[in-house]
Scaffold this motif. Structure first.
Motif, mmCIF file in Angstrom:
data_model
loop_
_atom_site.group_PDB
_atom_site.id
_atom_site.type_symbol
_atom_site.label_atom_id
_atom_site.label_comp_id
_atom_site.label_asym_id
_atom_site.label_seq_id
_atom_site.Cartn_x
_atom_site.Cartn_y
_atom_site.Cartn_z
ATOM 1 N N LEU A 180 -4.787 -7.836 -2.340
ATOM 2 C CA LEU A 180 -5.295 -6.609 -1.748
ATOM 3 C C LEU A 180 -5.111 -5.436 -2.708
ATOM 4 N N ASN A 181 -6.003 -4.502 -2.639
ATOM 5 C CA ASN A 181 -5.944 -3.322 -3.501
ATOM 6 C C ASN A 181 -5.057 -2.276 -2.833
ATOM 7 N N LEU A 182 -3.742 -2.418 -2.987
ATOM 8 C CA LEU A 182 -2.799 -1.581 -2.255
ATOM 9 C C LEU A 182 -2.481 -0.299 -3.026
ATOM 10 N N PRO A 183 -2.289 0.804 -2.339
ATOM 11 C CA PRO A 183 -1.873 2.041 -3.018
ATOM 12 C C PRO A 183 -0.464 1.898 -3.569
ATOM 13 N N LYS A 184 -0.184 2.608 -4.662
ATOM 14 C CA LYS A 184 1.125 2.541 -5.294
ATOM 15 C C LYS A 184 2.048 3.570 -4.647
ATOM 16 N N THR A 185 2.959 3.116 -3.815
ATOM 17 C CA THR A 185 3.884 4.002 -3.113
ATOM 18 C C THR A 185 5.041 3.180 -2.571
ATOM 19 N N ASN A 186 6.184 3.833 -2.411
ATOM 20 C CA ASN A 186 7.339 3.196 -1.774
ATOM 21 C C ASN A 186 7.422 3.532 -0.295
ATOM 22 N N GLU A 187 6.480 4.350 0.163
ATOM 23 C CA GLU A 187 6.435 4.731 1.566
ATOM 24 C C GLU A 187 5.654 3.688 2.365
ATOM 25 N N PRO A 188 5.797 3.689 3.697
ATOM 26 C CA PRO A 188 4.983 2.781 4.511
ATOM 27 C C PRO A 188 3.489 3.003 4.273
ATOM 28 N N ILE A 189 2.749 1.925 4.324
ATOM 29 C CA ILE A 189 1.303 1.947 4.071
ATOM 30 C C ILE A 189 0.578 1.752 5.400
ATOM 31 N N THR A 190 -0.516 2.480 5.577
ATOM 32 C CA THR A 190 -1.348 2.313 6.769
ATOM 33 C C THR A 190 -2.661 1.660 6.377
ATOM 34 N N TRP A 191 -3.003 0.602 7.099
ATOM 35 C CA TRP A 191 -4.275 -0.098 6.911
ATOM 36 C C TRP A 191 -5.176 0.156 8.110
ATOM 37 N N GLY A 192 -6.480 0.036 7.889
ATOM 38 C CA GLY A 192 -7.414 -0.168 8.983
ATOM 39 C C GLY A 192 -7.614 -1.664 9.158
ATOM 40 N N ILE A 193 -7.569 -2.156 10.393
ATOM 41 C CA ILE A 193 -7.719 -3.601 10.608
ATOM 42 C C ILE A 193 -8.617 -3.889 11.805
ATOM 43 N N SER A 194 -9.315 -5.006 11.701
ATOM 44 C CA SER A 194 -10.031 -5.584 12.831
ATOM 45 C C SER A 194 -9.745 -7.081 12.834
ATOM 46 N N ILE A 195 -9.185 -7.577 13.921
ATOM 47 C CA ILE A 195 -9.029 -9.023 14.111
ATOM 48 C C ILE A 195 -10.289 -9.503 14.814
#
Length: 741
Positions: A180-195
């Motif tokens: 996944l193309n994840l942002p570079k951060t040590n903080e929690p990451i928020t995704w948009g998701i659809s199951i």
């Protein structure tokens, strides 16, 4: 153009630019757990009890935001290196589950479940991972700049298992976070998701945790949000894939005649995929093996005046291909690069900035020469170097602007294209798209002599589109102008020297729960095109009626009327068509297209009457064996005299020993019977037959670790031969292995 721009401006009175407040998304916290999971299609480990739980209980098709007919529950957690997903898909009648052991990305009409991840939370890019009830995988790179566009040719290395149970089926997935193309951060990451769950029964149900509002044009902006991954571990993401291939190509110097055995050709090469950082990905290839291991789907190339289009299948060009996509003009068509010795590609996204570059040589380059009456594909004499660069800046809720530069050069030839394109979202349903490009070409002296083109060519291309997409109706207006000397040699632009205006729209209705017709619509379109001297090229009116019904069936009835200029004369054409698809049994799918009417005989510049029929049948004989049959037929008559009769067969047999091991048999045959007396300006063979066959065994540990062993041949028959003759044959094998470093 001025009148059409005024018309677009008048239409804009219907389109107001506003800031849209989208429906509030549901918020979920991703569990971080360190327990092991065995991927076996059972959710019996204790860790799943502590995972984040999401109910997939909303039906989006055929009914909008209705209750789901079945229960589905998803469980998610991460361990710092992988995202784990378990989906329990309940089914009151497991015997009706549809699917089989399939090759990658062939599961979309099956019972399947998956997750769509907007890992940057930018509401424009997403990764899709799906698995059917038998464990077959499918993955997609998706974009939602102005509408949801999917690229199933993208392949990633991830892990899954599935198992059918007495009350439904269960799927387990293990997805490396490096995919996944994840942002570079040590903080929690928020995704948009659809199951998502696809549930094909008498109708095709699409289920999700998200209830999509069809009056809102974007889909990713409506995803639920998942927050976590603060404890993800740093992991070097380097994939090194060496490969070795061996082949022997035999041919016949004279036909009929004896085989001339070729030498065994051994090639060694390697591919590198390196995620330099969280935002940037490097792909490189040296001595790539770009031979296709499956023949292209056949297309009847008879009575056509523009070059055919074929999809890309080669892995180097597929990874990150969406980063090069422009929304109005196809400026980079990777199949123009035929035989490279090397290639380097860098793609990435950081915040609102998306960037991509590619450089590759080509020892067998070709050029598509466009015109307003037809196009020609011709070879260049010199090897060339190809380069493309793309940058896009996203802003607002659904808007963005991009720039593209392509350069192809070899010997005393070069072609350069510079372009600007973008999308402006006026509100939740309305958008304005534009593309502006300029091309400059220097042709070699030999090319000028052989193809009667100017030594220097330059021109511009303009494309504008205004569109409203609502739940119950749509409206659109488009304008396009391509100069006579505009050539995008690294793209796909088969037509030039024209300006075209398009206006269209339609309405949609939806059936109630239990209705036999679940959806029906109509659409009407008018288009008119001129050459750049102002002479009418074509005026066309077309429309269709469409419906969806039981047995996952679709019905379309349409017609078009056109007045078209061809070689100095206007021809009036009237045609009607019908398109029909149905799934009468859970293992059988049939599709029919047929049209009939008046049409131009392009070889002889006159009007005739003709028909086209296309049939396709897909049959899952059992979970291991699948048969696909395509049959195309075309005929053309002039003054009650036959010009040609053409038929084409494409038969494909797949036997899956297990989810990794498969035997594939392909047979293709084309037979065109021409009436020699009906061809006024050229000599043709009465009998024109071509055939090809292919047998391939494959073993795939993953998309990059593969073994192939195969044989292919081809041949023909014309008036000089009494029977079909094989003229080419190839024996080949390939081994590649992906090392995760």
């Amino acid at each position: 153009m001025a009148r059409f721009v005024l018309l677009l401006a008048a239409c804009c009175s219907l389109f107001s630019a506003t800031v849209v407040a989208y429906p509030p998304a549901k918020q979920f916290a991703l569990a971080h757990l360190q327990e092991q999971v065995k991927l076996d299609g059972n959710l019996d480990e204790h860790v799943w009890e502590n995972a984040t739980q999401i109910a997939v209980n909303t039906q989006n098709e055929p009914l909008e935001r209705a209750a789901s007919p079945v229960n589905t529950t998803a469980y998610l957690f991460d361990d710092g290196q992988f995202l784990y997903l378990g989906i329990d898909a309940k089914d009151p009648n497991p015997e009706a589950i549809r699917g089989a052991l399939r090759d990658r990305d062939e599961l979309w009409q099956d019972d399947n479940v998956g997750i769509i991840i907007d890992s940057l939370n930018d509401e424009r890019n997403a990764f899709e991972f799906f698995v059917n009830a038998y464990g077959a995988q499918g993955d997609i790179l998706a974009t939602d700049f102005d509408t949801w566009v999917e690229d199933p040719s993208w392949d990633a290395i991830w892990y899954s298992a599935a198992q059918i149970h007495s009350d439904g089926y269960v799927v387990e997935m293990k997805i490396p976070l490096t995919v996944l193309n994840l942002p570079k951060t040590n903080e929690p990451i928020t995704w948009g998701i659809s199951i998502a769950r696809n549930y094909p029964r008498d109708v095709f149900y699409r289920l999700s945790n998200v209830g999509f509002d069809l009056d809102i044009k974007c889909s990713f902006c409506q995803f639920d949000k998942l927050t976590g991954l603060a404890n993800r571990t740093e992991h070097r993401d380097v994939l090194f894939t060496p490969h070795i291939s061996a082949s022997r190509h035999d041919s016949k110097e004279h036909v009929p005649g004896d085989w001339q055995s070729g030498d065994v050709d051994v090639e060694v090469g390697a591919d590198l995929r390196w995620r330099i950082n969280d935002e940037t990905l490097l792909n490189a290839t040296v001595n790539p093996d770009f031979s296709q291991v499956e023949a292209d789907a056949v297309q009847l190339d008879v009575n056509t005046n523009f070059s055919l289009y074929y999809a890309e299948k080669r892995p180097f060009f597929l990874d990150g291909s969406s980063y090069f996509r422009t929304n109005q003009q196809e400026l980079f068509y990777s199949r123009t690069i035929a035989e490279p010795d090397y290639g380097v590609k860098v793609t990435g996204k950081q915040g609102a900035h998306t960037y991509a570059t590619l450089v590759a040589d080509d020892a067998n380059p070709s050029v598509l020469l466009p015109g307003n009456q037809g196009s020609s594909l011709v070879q260049l004499q010199d090897d060339v170097t190809n380069a493309v660069a793309r940058y896009r800046y996203d802003w607002g809720q659904r808007s963005g602007v991009g720039m593209t530069l392509t350069q192809r050069q070899g010997g005393d030839y070069h072609n350069t294209v510079a372009a600007l394109d973008g999308t402006y979202a006026l509100n939740a349903s309305d958008s304005f798209n534009y593309g502006l490009s300029y091309a400059d070409t220097d042709n070699s002296a030999l090319f000028v002599e052989n193809w009667d083109v100017a030594a220097d060519q330059s021109g511009k291309a303009i494309s504008l589109a205004l569109e409203r997409t609502k739940r119950d109706y749509n409206l659109r207006g488009e304008y396009q102008q391509i100069d006579e000397d505009y050539r995008a040699d690294m793209g796909y632009q088969p037509k030039a020297d024209f300006r075209e205006y398009v206006l269209g729209g339609g309405q949609t209705w939806y059936g109630d729960d239990g209705a036999s017709i679940t959806k029906w619509q109509y659409d009407l379109e008018w288009d008119k095109s001129f050459d750049l001297d102002g002479d009418l090229l074509e005026q066309e009116f077309e429309g269709y009626l469409y419906a969806e019904g039981p047995l996952v069936s679709t019905y379309e009835l349409g017609m078009w009327h056109s007045e078209e200029l061809y070689y100095g004369e206007y021809f009036i054409q009237n045609n009607g068509y019908v398109q029909f698809s149905i799934r009468p049994h859970q293992d059988l799918t049939y599709v029919l297209y047929a049209d009939y009417g008046s049409r131009i005989d392009y070889s002889n510049a006159r009007l005739g009457e003709g028909a086209d029929i296309e049939n396709s049948l897909s049959w899952d004989v059992n979970q291991h064996l699948q048969l696909k049959v395509n049959y195309n037929y075309s005929e053309l008559d002039v003054d009650e005299q036959s010009v040609y009769r053409a038929q084409q067969w494409d038969l494909r047999l797949y036997y899956k020993f297990n989810i990794r091991s498969m035997l594939k048999v392909i047979w293709q045959f084309e037979d065109i019977d021409r009436n020699q007396q009906a061809y006024l300006y050229s000599q043709v063979h009465k009998r024109n037959r071509d055939f090809g066959s292919q047998v391939v065994y494959s073993y795939k540990m993953n998309p990059q670790s593969v073994f192939y062993l195969g044989y292919s041949d081809s041949g023909y028959q014309d008036d000089s031969l009494d029977e079909l003759q094989r003229t080419e044959r190839t024996f080949f094998t390939k081994i590649s292995y992906a090392w995760q470093l």
